[in-house]
Design an enzyme around this catalytic site. Structure first.
Site, short mmCIF file in Angstrom:
data_model
loop_
_atom_site.label_atom_id
_atom_site.label_comp_id
_atom_site.label_asym_id
_atom_site.label_seq_id
_atom_site.Cartn_x
_atom_site.Cartn_y
_atom_site.Cartn_z
N HIS A 139 68.52 73.70 120.53
CA HIS A 139 68.67 72.40 119.85
C HIS A 139 69.97 72.37 119.02
CE1 HIS A 139 67.06 68.76 117.76
NE2 HIS A 139 67.82 69.22 116.77
N GLU A 140 70.13 73.39 118.19
CA GLU A 140 71.33 73.42 117.33
C GLU A 140 72.59 73.58 118.18
OE1 GLU A 140 70.75 72.33 114.57
OE2 GLU A 140 68.61 72.78 114.36
N HIS A 190 73.80 70.23 119.11
CA HIS A 190 74.58 69.65 118.00
C HIS A 190 75.96 70.29 117.96
CE1 HIS A 190 71.50 67.19 116.13
NE2 HIS A 190 70.68 68.20 115.94
N GLU A 235 71.48 63.51 117.61
CA GLU A 235 70.17 64.02 118.07
C GLU A 235 70.05 63.91 119.60
OE1 GLU A 235 67.75 65.76 116.66
OE2 GLU A 235 68.99 65.79 114.86
ZN ZN Z 1 68.67 67.97 115.31
#
Ligand code: ZN
Length: 497
Positions: A262-263, A266, A292
């Site tokens: 997830h990171e 980003h 997101e």
């Molecule tokens: Zn996030």
């Protein structure tokens, strides 16, 4: 003469960005490295940095430059107009708030954070309630300064996702909820029950090596960033210095793996923004919803796919030979895509996650419209959880007190998560259509075509387009829950037959 005004403005923006990035690094260090007793010293450093950033941002010279540039707007290239537009937006929002008010906000946030942490530990909503009230009042006050008094909650949303507003989101969420609930029911009624307790005793060192290998293959450039450990995973920094974090549990290797993926989403977005424009809008993220969408796309659409696991399962088994012995491929894949009722947002799966967000959005909307009193929050919260997720929280610590956001007055942030999920699914189908055989790349551990596609269709635009416009540009479709629903059906219904 606009050319020189633009050069001077650009120099000022470089200074603001550099100051901001130092402040960001201090924040990262605070969560990753800071010794226990160094907190006060760090607070002083951060307070000074915040002041310097504020001073640089509200430099009266900037107002003159902006006015001059706006007067000769027609002489500016489109990209230059974006720089001016965004600085105007930022300047007005910074300069119109009195210093005394900003200080009051900072103080309230700091007090409220500690009050929240204590209230959550003691399961004592009443102790935290006055701070939520104070934060709402501060938000209303800020709306007054900025000329949004008639729609303060829209301002909160617009602060995170420029151009978005509550009525647009309400319509999107209502459609999403209608289509999502029957899918969830079908999944939960299925006799197929994933077993997530199969993960026991996964050594942290091995988890770390595995997730580094995965995130590197996805495309994170470790020459321009790093990953460390913190209590809650996050991604900060920008340009050539991205700082991600994760956390480890021996009995939950999927938590560290998927939170770092997830990171990484980003981080790869930040790494893909045009680095030569890091200091102005052309090199900055379009908003939280778009951010997101990048993290969720890599975390869910890509890394929970069959194709991804076709490549990674043998490596996962090789790394955790003993731990995975006797666990079938089907059980492993099902555990990776487990759907269950969970009262906690951050522990929930991608099907139910959206319902957690819809509940928070409805609550914030009602709070700002004066239709819900802070004192009645827990009761309303629990009723919503019972109705939508079929699982009322055991207590307020597990319920209304679970999230940090309201402790620093961050209203209007929650919807971005769900908007990001919608955009992620739209980008996914657009990429699948435009890149034939994409998933067979994944089976070979090659994710480069998808990353290049995202660079071209999302990252390179910086803040030129906001969420709604970017969605149309990149996917040819207005932002809608349709692709998300299609994706959840495609992925989960065959699994839970
Ligand atoms: Zn996030």
């Amino acid at each position: 003469m606009p050319a020189s005004a633009l050069t001077i403005l650009d120099e000022k923006l470089k200074r603001i960005h550099t100051l901001g990035s130092i402040d960001g690094l201090l924040g990262w260090d605070e969560q990753v490295n800071l010794p226990k007793e160094s907190k006060d010293q760090r607070q002083n450093q951060k307070a000074l940095m915040a002041l310097l950033v504020h001073e640089a941002n509200t430099d009266p010279e900037i107002a003159k430059l902006l006015a001059e540039l706006e007067d000769s707007r027609d002489e500016l290239a489109e990209s230059e107009q974006v720089i001016v537009r965004e600085k105007r937006r930022n300047y007005d929002r910074t300069v119109k708030l009195p210093a005394e008010f900003v200080e009051r906000c900072t103080r309230t946030s700091s007090e409220a954070y500690h009050a929240w942490a204590k209230a959550r530990a003691n399961n004592d909503f009443k102790a935290f309630a006055p701070y939520i009230q104070k934060h709402i009042e501060l938000c209303l006050e800020s709306a007054g300064y900025l000329g949004w008094d008639d729609r303060p909650y829209d301002l909160m949303i617009d602060n995170h996702d420029p151009g978005m507003d509550a009525s647009t989101i309400a319509a999107l969420f209502s459609e999403l909820k209608t289509d999502l609930l029957p899918i969830l029911k079908q999944i939960l009624d299925s006799p197929v029950k994933p077993d997530v307790s199969i993960f026991k005793g996964f050594p942290v060192k091995k988890q770390e090596a595995f997730l580094k290998d995965v995130t590197k293959s996805l495309g994170f450039n470790y020459e321009r960033g790093r990953i460390d450990i913190s209590l809650h995973p996050f991604c900060s920094g920008n340009g050539a210095d991205i700082r991600m974090t994760t956390r480890f549990h021996e009995d939950n290797p999927l938590d560290s793996l998927f939170s770092s993926i997830h990171e990484t989403g980003h981080g790869m977005y930040e790494q893909g923004l045009p680095i030569e424009y890091l200091h102005n809008a052309l090199g900055q993220a379009a908003g939280m919803g778009v951010h997101e969408s990048q993290s969720r796309l890599w975390e869910n659409q890509v890394s929970r796919s069959k194709a991804f696991w076709k490549f990674y399962e043998p490596k996962f088994r090789e790394t955790f030979k003993e731990q995975l012995q006797g666990i079938s491929s089907e059980d492993l894949y099902l555990a990776i895509n487990a759907v269950s009722r969970n009262p906690i947002r951050v522990d929930s799966d991608e099907v139910t996650y959206n319902l957690h967000i819809i509940i928070r959005f409805e609550i914030e909307k009602k709070l700002f419209a004066g239709e819900l009193k802070v004192a009645d929050l827990p009761e309303y919260w629990n009723a919503q959880y019972r109705e939508l997720l079929g699982i009322p929280p055991k207590n307020d610590a597990e319920g209304v007190l679970q999230d940090i956001h309201w402790s620093y007055g961050s209203f209007g942030y929650f919807p971005s998560y769900c908007l990001g999920n919608m955009l992620a699914a739209q980008l996914w189908y657009a990429a699948l259509e435009q890149l034939p055989g994409l998933e067979s790349d994944f089976e070979k551990g090659d994710f480069s075509r998808l990353l290049t596609w995202l660079r071209e269709n999302v990252h390179q635009h910086g803040k030129t387009y906001y969420l709604k416009e970017l969605s149309e540009k990149a996917t040819g479709q207005p932002l809608s829950p349709k692709s998300l629903i299609r994706y959840l059906k495609d992925r989960y219904l065959p699994l839970y037959q």
